[in-house]
Design a protein around this motif. Structure first.
Motif, mmCIF file in Angstrom:
data_model
loop_
_atom_site.group_PDB
_atom_site.id
_atom_site.type_symbol
_atom_site.label_atom_id
_atom_site.label_comp_id
_atom_site.label_asym_id
_atom_site.label_seq_id
_atom_site.Cartn_x
_atom_site.Cartn_y
_atom_site.Cartn_z
ATOM 1 N N ARG A 1 0.810 -1.219 0.000
ATOM 2 C CA ARG A 1 0.000 0.000 0.000
ATOM 3 C C ARG A 1 0.847 1.274 0.000
ATOM 4 O O ARG A 1 0.450 2.294 -0.567
ATOM 5 C CB ARG A 1 -0.892 -0.010 1.231
ATOM 6 C CG ARG A 1 -2.099 0.844 1.035
ATOM 7 C CD ARG A 1 -3.083 0.566 2.136
ATOM 8 N NE ARG A 1 -4.209 1.450 1.972
ATOM 9 C CZ ARG A 1 -4.827 2.015 2.986
ATOM 10 N NH1 ARG A 1 -4.423 1.781 4.218
ATOM 11 N NH2 ARG A 1 -5.850 2.785 2.788
ATOM 12 N N SER A 2 2.018 1.250 0.628
ATOM 13 C CA SER A 2 2.855 2.448 0.619
ATOM 14 C C SER A 2 4.142 2.223 -0.168
ATOM 15 O O SER A 2 5.086 2.995 -0.037
ATOM 16 C CB SER A 2 3.141 2.910 2.049
ATOM 17 O OG SER A 2 3.591 1.841 2.841
ATOM 18 N N ASN A 3 4.156 1.165 -0.975
ATOM 19 C CA ASN A 3 5.326 0.865 -1.823
ATOM 20 C C ASN A 3 6.625 0.824 -1.039
ATOM 21 O O ASN A 3 7.655 1.325 -1.482
ATOM 22 C CB ASN A 3 5.468 1.898 -2.952
ATOM 23 C CG ASN A 3 4.513 1.646 -4.079
ATOM 24 O OD1 ASN A 3 4.101 2.576 -4.739
ATOM 25 N ND2 ASN A 3 4.136 0.388 -4.299
ATOM 26 N N VAL A 4 6.557 0.249 0.133
ATOM 27 C CA VAL A 4 7.723 0.182 1.006
ATOM 28 C C VAL A 4 8.206 -1.269 1.088
ATOM 29 O O VAL A 4 7.409 -2.192 1.059
ATOM 30 C CB VAL A 4 7.371 0.743 2.402
ATOM 31 C CG1 VAL A 4 8.350 0.276 3.462
ATOM 32 C CG2 VAL A 4 7.345 2.266 2.359
#
Lengths: 314, 226
Positions: free
Chosen positions: A141-144
């Motif tokens: 979801r946060s491209n982490v």
């Protein structure tokens, strides 16, 4: 250094790299993430002789189809998983909790999970990936996290770090235990709910719906009615919190949950039951049981001892 | 200053600073948050400050509820513990109709023209109460009483990245595409959360001051970092 590389021929469902998770970033909106079923994650790494925070591939319901592109690998799969191995053109039915050696052009086909959700694919030496915010764990979801914060895609190739090839065969006799009910502690808004609703919450069954994922488990059952307010001022969340929105259907926060939420909290799943909770597939029903904090702490100690005992048997 | 500490599950403390949502209460929360973070107490995994609560999750293998509660109760926060390095951040925002998705709803419900709404909203100083829900999302306030409106009855399945929204006394920025129910009145081309910059991944921290100023579409496209 020898090069060992795998190629993903089929990505499977929700296949991501995960490790023990990420601490100290909740205040900027990054949740813990990490392997959903911690015990199975640890066992997978132990079976291939890795350190306990090495990244593995986690998959849900169906795993990837993997081909050895260059060199050799030694791998193990944990969970309750059906998988096949194609070695030198021969088909072998795979066993979980056991390590295997594969060479160039061999394949592993992780067909499905049996009556559970998550499984783990670990390789000796670990995948050659970059950490992000102190962890390999992917938060899509946060491209982490590893793999630029994305799910594992078809045709992607991954390098394996160097490993000692004169490994010994390792295995573990382990049955994933099923659970009759999920033990919970009272939530901070427990008194928001009707006595009758609390009674139903602990006596009736709840269906795990298809809308469940790494973020949350959405349940359906008797409508849990709220006495006071259906919203609270937004505040922090942790994994295991059971929120009840206005529609009366509980949602359990899981490892990739939003860090802040505004629905009343009826309960919190105890740490000792989290691994088993996340393995309950959609379509199954669960029951809840309230216990006291002291008991939850004892259960956790027991869970921890059991895990360490299992790891020491490998 | 903490009114009550209870347990949230078996591995987190729930520190309650009362029911008020205002800068005074929130500043206390932020003060505790920064102080506890600085102290690096063994066993603490995560701190989650919000309007009037602070949740502290911990490693049950290292410490338990009773022990950590005692440690937190023993903390003495004095005025000089307040960190004074909070910044003022100016956020360029394009409020052209294609980005101001809910301007008509706002206009009809608030009985104000678009121009009046933006006049009351733009170039005002907003306080950052907390960051989260999705990575880097700031919860800011308080907006002018005349432009306060409840959330959409049916939240959007997808609010675009960069969207600037308002609801009740608050305003925020959607740092990623996400479901959401805030009233969208513009979009910023600025990247608020940068996963590549691990030392300083977020632009806006709790305690900072934020101001939105209007840019046109040309400038928006030129500045676009998303």
């Amino acid at each position: 250094m020898k090069i060992n590389k795998i190629k993903v021929l089929r990505e499977g469902i929700n296949s991501t790299f995960q490790d023990l998770g990420r601490n100290n970033f909740y205040h900027i909106g990054l949740p813990f993430s990490g392997a959903m079923d911690k015990r199975n994650y640890l066992i997978a790494n132990q079976l291939v002789g890795n350190k306990h925070n090495e990244a593995v591939i986690e998959f849900a319901y169906q795993g990837p189809l993997i081909k050895i592109e260059v060199g050799n690998i030694n791998f193990a799969i944990s969970g309750d998983i059906k998988f096949n191995i194609k070695k030198n053109g021969k088909l072998i039915i795979g066993d979980c909790y056991k390590n295997y050696n594969l060479s160039k052009n061999d394949e592993v086909d992780i067909v499905s999970t049996n009556n559970s959700v998550y499984g783990y694919f670990a390789v000796s030496g670990g995948f050659d990936l970059k950490k992000n915010f102190g962890s390999f764990s992917t938060h899509v979801r946060s491209n982490v996290g590893a793999n630029n914060g994305n799910k594992i895609q078809k045709n992607e190739q991954f390098f394996i770090k160097d490993f000692k090839e004169n490994y010994s065969n390792k295995s573990l006799k382990y049955m994933n235990s099923k659970i009759e009910y999920i033990r919970i502690l009272k939530g901070t808004n427990f008194d928001y709910f009707f006595e009758q609703s609390i009674k139903e919450f602990t006596s009736k069954e709840f269906l795990v719906t298809k809308l469940s994922d790494r973020m949350g488990m959405r349940l359906q059952g008797p409508k849990i009615t709220n006495l006071k307010e259906t919203n609270i001022r937004s505040e922090g969340l942790i994994k295991g919190v059971i929120q009840v929105p206005a529609d009366g259907n509980p949602i359990i926060m899981l490892s990739d949950h939003g860090t802040i939420g505004g629905y009343p909290k009826i309960g919190v799943v105890v740490s000792a039951d989290y691994d088993r909770l996340v393995q309950i597939p959609s379509g199954k029903k669960i029951k809840f049981k309230f216990i006291e904090l002291k008991e939850a702490e004892k259960l956790y100690k027991l869970y921890q001892m059991e895990t360490e005992n299992l790891l020491s048997q490998i | 200053m903490i009114k009550n500490i209870s347990n949230l599950g078996d591995a987190a403390l729930y520190c309650d600073f009362g029911n008020d949502v205002n800068q005074k209460t929130n500043t206390k929360v932020i003060r505790y948050f920064e102080n506890i973070k600085y102290q690096k107490i063994k066993g603490i995994n995560n701190l989650i400050p919000s309007y009037n609560k602070l949740i502290i999750s911990f490693d049950l293998n290292v410490i338990n509820f009773v022990e950590l509660k005692k440690k937190i109760e023993d903390i003495n926060i004095s005025e000089k513990d307040i960190k004074q390095n909070h910044k003022i951040i100016k956020i360029p925002t394009c409020c052209d109709d294609e980005y101001a998705l809910d301007i008509e709803r706002l206009s009809s419900k608030l009985k104000l023209t678009k121009k009046e709404i933006l006049e009351k909203y733009l170039n005002k100083k907003y306080f950052c109460y907390m960051t989260g829900f999705i990575a880097g999302m700031p919860f800011l306030g308080d907006i002018d009483k005349k432009i306060r409106l409840e959330r959409l009855e049916t939240p959007r399945v997808k609010v675009p990245k960069g969207a600037v929204g308002i609801t009740e006394q608050f305003t925020n920025i959607y740092t990623f595409e996400s479901p959401g129910g805030w009233n969208i009145l513009g979009s910023t081309p600025i990247k608020i959360f940068n996963q590549k910059n691990e030392k300083q991944p977020i632009l806006i921290n709790p305690g900072d001051t934020v101001l939105f100023y209007e840019i046109n579409k040309k400038e928006y496209i030129k500045l676009n970092e998303n």
